[in-house]
Write a protein that holds these residues in place. Structure first.
Motif, short mmCIF file in Angstrom:
data_model
loop_
_atom_site.label_atom_id
_atom_site.label_comp_id
_atom_site.label_asym_id
_atom_site.label_seq_id
_atom_site.Cartn_x
_atom_site.Cartn_y
_atom_site.Cartn_z
N SER A 112 -1.81 -9.20 4.57
CA SER A 112 -1.37 -10.52 3.99
C SER A 112 -1.36 -10.98 6.29
N THR B 214 -5.52 -2.65 -1.25
CA THR B 214 -5.89 -2.79 -2.49
C THR B 214 -7.54 -2.88 -3.36
N GLN C 255 0.74 -1.83 -6.09
CA GLN C 255 0.74 -2.79 -5.38
C GLN C 255 0.99 -3.26 -4.70
N ASN D 111 1.61 -6.68 -2.29
CA ASN D 111 1.67 -8.20 -2.29
C ASN D 111 0.88 -9.05 -3.53
N GLY D 112 1.41 -8.18 -4.41
CA GLY D 112 1.54 -8.45 -5.39
C GLY D 112 -0.46 -8.04 -6.21
N ARG D 113 -1.10 -7.54 -5.70
CA ARG D 113 -2.76 -7.24 -5.90
C ARG D 113 -2.16 -5.88 -5.85
#
Length: 173
Positions: free
Chosen positions: A31, A124, A146, A148-150
């Protein structure tokens, strides 16, 4: 040879330059820090030093002979002999083994100087470089996460062997 140094007040200018120069590169895998981070960097830097002085975190920069920052290696969330590891290497220095060397060094420092027994890390799935660094430095994947949604992986490293491993490598603590 780059040197891993504990974060100090005089690192502020070089650290800000490092973060600005690599902002877009870092945003590809983690991010973005946001504009506020850069606008209030001096206050943030002082807050990190205060946090470090309290023992809650241990912040480090990887610097070259000129004092330019090539990377960061941080231990945060220190509690009960454990901490979270985070690191980032400048785009121009990526792929040269600096992250692996710095993480190996921080494992020794964490055990010898900070009295830690365990480090945790996350990355990630699409960050193959970071996964490789963690695997090469003795971290073991412990499950999915997960970020940040990844999709990502959670890792852990038992540091009780870190001092012995460094003596075998001739690294010393």
């Amino acid at each position: 040879m780059p040197e891993l140094q504990r974060l100090r007040p005089d690192h502020a200018r070089a650290l800000l330059a490092f973060e600005r120069e690599n902002r877009a590169y870092f945003a590809l895998s983690i991010s973005d820090r946001g504009d506020d981070y850069f606008a209030h960097f001096a206050v943030r830097h002082q807050n990190l030093l205060t946090e470090q002085d309290s023992g809650l975190s241990h912040f480090h920069v990887l610097v070259d002979d000129s004092g330019a920052v090539l990377g960061r290696v941080n231990l945060f969330g220190v509690t009960d002999g454990s901490a979270e590891l985070g690191y980032r290497i400048a785009e121009r220095s990526a792929g040269q083994g600096l992250a692996t060397a710095a993480v190996r060094r921080i494992c020794v420092l964490a055990a010898a100087d900070y009295g830690l027994t365990t480090l945790r890390a996350v990355t990630t799935l699409d960050n193959a470089g970071s996964r490789a660094v963690l695997t090469r430095t003795g971290f073991i994947s412990t499950g999915d996460v997960q970020l940040n949604g990844r999709p990502g992986l959670r890792f852990v490293r038992d540091l009780r062997r870190a001092l012995n491993d460094s003596a075998l490598d001739g690294e010393g603590g």
